[in-house]
Design a protein around this motif. Structure first.
Motif, PDB file in Angstrom:
ATOM      1  N   LYS B 284      36.587  34.372  61.194  1.00 44.59           N
ATOM      2  CA  LYS B 284      36.231  35.777  60.984  1.00 44.59           C
ATOM      3  C   LYS B 284      36.137  36.076  59.493  1.00 44.59           C
ATOM      4  O   LYS B 284      37.043  35.757  58.730  1.00 44.59           O
ATOM      5  CB  LYS B 284      37.317  36.627  61.627  1.00 44.59           C
ATOM      6  N   TYR B 285      35.023  36.665  59.111  1.00 45.97           N
ATOM      7  CA  TYR B 285      34.818  37.082  57.725  1.00 45.97           C
ATOM      8  C   TYR B 285      34.942  38.597  57.684  1.00 45.97           C
ATOM      9  O   TYR B 285      34.218  39.284  58.396  1.00 45.97           O
ATOM     10  CB  TYR B 285      33.423  36.704  57.244  1.00 45.97           C
ATOM     11  N   CYS B 300      39.807  30.591  60.997  1.00 48.11           N
ATOM     12  CA  CYS B 300      40.205  31.157  59.701  1.00 48.11           C
ATOM     13  C   CYS B 300      39.929  32.673  59.690  1.00 48.11           C
ATOM     14  O   CYS B 300      39.081  33.166  60.427  1.00 48.11           O
ATOM     15  CB  CYS B 300      39.418  30.517  58.558  1.00 48.11           C
ATOM     16  N   ILE B 301      40.663  33.381  58.838  1.00 50.22           N
ATOM     17  CA  ILE B 301      40.360  34.791  58.572  1.00 50.22           C
ATOM     18  C   ILE B 301      40.188  34.910  57.062  1.00 50.22           C
ATOM     19  O   ILE B 301      41.110  34.601  56.304  1.00 50.22           O
ATOM     20  CB  ILE B 301      41.483  35.719  59.071  1.00 50.22           C
ATOM     21  N   ILE B 317      42.848  33.653  54.068  1.00 46.57           N
ATOM     22  CA  ILE B 317      42.626  33.933  52.653  1.00 46.57           C
ATOM     23  C   ILE B 317      42.706  35.451  52.481  1.00 46.57           C
ATOM     24  O   ILE B 317      41.849  36.182  52.977  1.00 46.57           O
ATOM     25  CB  ILE B 317      41.234  33.449  52.187  1.00 46.57           C
ATOM     26  N   GLY B 318      43.739  35.914  51.796  1.00 47.86           N
ATOM     27  CA  GLY B 318      43.987  37.350  51.661  1.00 47.86           C
ATOM     28  C   GLY B 318      43.010  38.040  50.722  1.00 47.86           C
ATOM     29  O   GLY B 318      42.260  37.399  49.987  1.00 47.86           O
ATOM     30  N   ARG B 319      43.043  39.347  50.747  1.00 47.90           N
ATOM     31  CA  ARG B 319      42.147  40.159  49.923  1.00 47.90           C
ATOM     32  C   ARG B 319      42.408  39.915  48.444  1.00 47.90           C
ATOM     33  O   ARG B 319      43.546  39.857  48.013  1.00 47.90           O
ATOM     34  CB  ARG B 319      42.370  41.631  50.239  1.00 47.90           C
ATOM     35  N   GLY B 320      41.350  39.738  47.697  1.00 46.32           N
ATOM     36  CA  GLY B 320      41.497  39.560  46.260  1.00 46.32           C
ATOM     37  C   GLY B 320      41.884  38.141  45.862  1.00 46.32           C
ATOM     38  O   GLY B 320      41.922  37.802  44.686  1.00 46.32           O
ATOM     39  N   PRO B 336      47.227  37.858  49.323  1.00 44.50           N
ATOM     40  CA  PRO B 336      46.298  38.590  48.454  1.00 44.50           C
ATOM     41  C   PRO B 336      46.495  38.291  46.960  1.00 44.50           C
ATOM     42  O   PRO B 336      47.619  38.064  46.513  1.00 44.50           O
ATOM     43  CB  PRO B 336      46.629  40.057  48.762  1.00 44.50           C
ATOM     44  N   ASN B 337      45.388  38.280  46.240  1.00 44.32           N
ATOM     45  CA  ASN B 337      45.358  38.144  44.776  1.00 44.32           C
ATOM     46  C   ASN B 337      45.920  36.839  44.242  1.00 44.32           C
ATOM     47  O   ASN B 337      46.177  36.720  43.056  1.00 44.32           O
ATOM     48  CB  ASN B 337      46.081  39.326  44.112  1.00 44.32           C
TER      49      ASN B 337
END
Lengths: 427, 373
Positions: B284-285, B300-301, B317-320, B336-337
């Protein structure tokens, strides 16, 4: 064979004609869903996750793909020595040779299969819905109520209720009345088409119903009303969670699109309630140097050189450089040529789209041949169809199975048009 | 090709593979987002029609047993033939641990004796290539060899890496006249791929003779000693071939699988590559995802950025977060980040929010299983 407490009976024989060309050569339960699955994977996975290891699958309409998909039940762990999955299709008998004439008739014709397993209870399922449900909990309620039948129900908005079969219940969930698609709904508890019966009782009703010439031999229309009339103990079981009918092009498309929300109402990533299916043998998917994918689902084996937005991409799809896909469902092994643009469309398996094609542009006109099926703007391209370079397709356009270049009289198919295999018609 | 049975030697401990082999056989190393190294040789055998394969295994074989199971995914769960696992065992004169590759096969010589297949193909479990072994059999019969060794011109490798191989020299007829295992000063570019074909009866003879003399290594004690006495021929393999025998080879091989041409050769020609299935849902993207030139397995997300990387099943893979030039194995979470560059993360690693890990191409950072950073 050791006795089983609960056996699953999955009615997978329907055509699902409201899915148009998606079911032109396959049964509705075999229609692909969610980037990898088929509709039938949901009730089958629910069975195994609920501890049901004996499932009979009734097939009749175009069973080839369905049979191939189910096989001996390996993906669902239903390849058992004792129990497992059994495909039940109509067969020749010494007398009364018939296709399955209704849902109840399908079960009636296979009474000996169920007798052999000799379960205490059966759960009747259909291959029309996307949901995750623990049938063991429903059985617990059935036993607690000492019920003869338990019908799972789902609360629907009252304004939509007239599309469903509705239950009126008392404060103990006992069903007082059942109405099939009433014009003026008195309740909003819709039947999900999931029933648990005490087998001994259902068996008796199936035999009696079969003797009734006027009966349509249907669970919803005949068996359940007859049981209610005779004051059997029938209870509603309230289901909470995601439940979606995928019986129309629009609802099928919507239900797929539900999966791409950030936190979808329906979570397929839940490891405690996995949905099983056959796994294609393909490598991890590839996103090219200029590829871009956002708010979408992409399966293994794909090669994405173009752009994908708000879409569901099944295994082995190739999206070439400069192509743009939006609000669409692209099934296994389809190819989208360079610089082609696809909006709000469903492409079945092995569709080949040439270069510079545009699909889903122009004014909103319902399909001229099947306005009742294709009317919400979604284009449907059937299996193995070909769309020539630079073709332009409007909205509600339908391309039939295996259509090739010679079937196109013009490359400009206006909204509402249809292209048939051999013998071209554009309306 | 039912005339041939396969033997896969999964090899000893490879120190050069560092943390990645701390708890697994090198043949069980995850590669290409969803595979284990052994999937490639096993699939080659299946695709060539070999339906009886023995896997001689010793070091940390649990991971391998776990992966192969009864051989279902390779269609090797057969009533007759199929998959045979040979971990070391104690019995009678048997001392337990295998003392070398020949000893490993000798300890299971009853498997060879009971079989009726005419030929045996021996191969290692840690190499990535696509090969129709029927071609090797054809060449072997045509050149009337006693043993045929598959070799390859290694000009595309770093010269330093040639020290890892067995280098060969051929005469004009294609007969192998010299074989040096892991030479200090590599001479020549032709290397044995550790893939051999010979008559099953000859292999039994050679193993018995070697064991009687207290010799246990198939290359040093059998092949090299017999170069004069037996007609040992070469068969040149020209396709893509990589051995996962050092971190840099492992890293480069994963990166090669992003290349569409190599991908085509490995996965879409001469049959498929089979592996254990995980029933993951497709990847999911989310809205923020930016992914270029990478391969991504199912489950994967992705909410961050991924460039020139290989993501295995179930990675988040978290945001940023920004991932570059990295290999991320199953079920690892990048919060994230976080920023990664030239990193190899094993299974179920957690990289905490905002962390930065930066390696170099020649020295990627390696993080072992289950570690939280």
């Amino acid at each position: 064979m050791a006795t089983k407490e609960l056996v699953g009976l999955l009615l997978a024989g329907g055509q699902g004609s409201r899915l148009g060309v998606l079911t032109s050569s396959t049964a509705k339960p075999a229609v692909p869903y969610g980037g990898k699955f088929r509709i039938i994977d949901f009730p089958l996975s629910n069975c195994i996750n609920s501890g049901i290891d004996t499932v009979g699958v009734f097939t009749q309409y175009e069973p080839l793909e369905l049979n191939a998909h189910i096989g001996i039940g390996k993906p669902w762990d239903l390849d058992r020595n004792n129990g497992g999955v059994t495909i039940l299709s109509p067969y020749l008998k010494s007398e009364n040779n018939d296709w399955f004439t209704g849902t109840a008739n399908a079960v009636y014709q296979n009474i000996h299969y169920i007798d052999k397993v000799s379960p205490e209870y059966v759960v009747i399922l259909s291959g029309d819905h996307i949901y995750k449900m623990d049938y063991a909990k429903m059985l617990a309620a059935h036993k607690k109520n000492e019920a003869d039948a338990t019908i799972s129900v789902f609360e629907v908005p009252i304004e939509e209720a007239s599309r469903f079969g509705l239950m009126h219940t008392d404060e103990n969930n006992r069903i007082l009345e059942f109405e099939e698609k009433p014009a003026k709904p008195k309740s909003n508890l819709a039947s999900m088409g999931v029933y648990i019966f005490t087998w001994e009782i259902l068996r008796e009703y199936l035999i009696r119903d079969d003797h009734n010439e006027a009966s349509e031999k249907d669970f919803g229309k005949n068996i359940i009303p007859m049981m209610l009339d005779e004051n059997k103990r029938m209870f509603a079981y309230a289901f909470e969670g995601y439940w979606k009918d995928v019986g129309t092009i629009q609802s099928y498309w919507e239900s797929n699109m539900d999966l791409i929300e950030r936190v979808p109402d329906f979570n397929l990533f839940d490891h405690n309630w996995k949905i099983y299916t056959t796994n294609p043998v393909m490598p991890a998917h590839y996103i090219g140097p200029n590829g871009s994918v956002k708010k979408s689902i992409v399966a293994e084996g794909c090669m994405v050189y173009g752009t994908v937005r708000n879409s569901i991409i099944f295994p082995g799809v190739i999206i070439e450089e400069g192509a743009y896909i939006e609000d669409s469902i692209i099934m296994s092994n389809s190819v989208i040529g360079k610089n082609s643009k696809i909006y709000k469309s469903i492409l079945a398996e092995k569709v080949v789209v040439g270069e510079g094609v545009e699909i889903g542009v122009g004014e909103m006109v319902v399909n001229t041949i099947k306005p009742d099926i294709y009317n919400t703007g979604i284009n449907v391209i059937a299996e193995s169809a070909y769309i020539p370079d630079h073709a332009i397709l409007g909205k509600n356009v339908v391309i039939h199975k295996c259509v090739d270049a010679s079937d196109y009289a013009t490359l400009n198919i206006a909204s509402g048009g249809t292209v048939f295999k051999g013998g071209t018609r554009h309306e | 090709m039912s005339r041939v049975l396969g033997i896969i030697i999964t090899g000893g401990r490879k120190e050069s593979m560092k943390e990645l082999v701390a708890k697994r056989s090198v043949s069980a190393i995850p590669v290409g987002g969803k595979y284990r190294a052994i999937d490639f040789v096993l699939s080659n055998m299946i695709n060539s029609g070999i339906d009886k394969v023995g896997v001689v295994t010793q070091y940390s074989f649990r991971s391998l047993m776990d992966h192969l199971g009864a051989g279902k995914e390779w269609d090797l769960d057969r009533r007759n033939n199929g998959l045979f696992m040979f971990p070391p065992y104690l019995a009678g004169e048997n001392t337990g641990w295998y003392r070398g590759s020949a000893d490993g096969m000798y300890s299971n010589i009853s498997f060879l004796k009971r079989s009726t297949d005419e030929y045996v193909i021996i191969a290692t479990g840690n190499c990535i290539y696509k090969m129709d072994f029927n071609l090797l059999l054809e060449a072997h019969e045509k050149q009337e060899a006693d043993i045929t060794i598959m070799y390859r011109d290694m000009s595309d490798f770093d010269p330093v890496e040639l020290k890892e191989f067995g280098l060969i020299k051929l005469n004009n007829e294609g007969r192998i006249i010299d074989l040096r295992e892991k030479p200090e000063t590599p001479d020549g570019k032709l290397a044995s791929l550790g893939i051999y074909i010979m008559k099953r009866t000859l292999l039994i003879e050679l193993l018995e003779e070697s064991e009687a003399h207290g010799h246990y290594d198939f290359v040093k004690d059998i092949l090299i000693r017999k170069l004069d006495k037996l007609n040992i021929m070469g068969y040149e393999y020209k396709g893509y071939w990589r051995s996962l025998s050092s971190i840099s080879m492992f890293y480069n091989c994963n990166m090669d699988m992003i290349n569409p041409e190599i991908r085509q050769e490995l996965f879409n020609t001469d049959g498929k590559v089979f592996t254990k299935v995980k029933d993951e849902t497709p990847t999911k993207y989310n809205e923020e995802a930016v992914v270029n030139h990478s391969i991504i397995a199912d489950g994967c997300i992705i909410e961050g950025e991924v460039y020139d990387s290989v993501l295995s099943r179930g990675v988040k893979i978290g945001r940023g977060a920004v991932v570059r030039n990295s290999i991320i194995m199953q079920d690892t979470v990048i919060e994230p980040n976080a920023t990664l560059d030239y990193v190899i993360l094993d299974k179920e690693v957690i990289v905490k929010e905002g962390k930065t890990l930066k390696g170099e191409r020649s020295f990627p950072i390696i993080v072992g299983k289950h570690i939280e950073i």
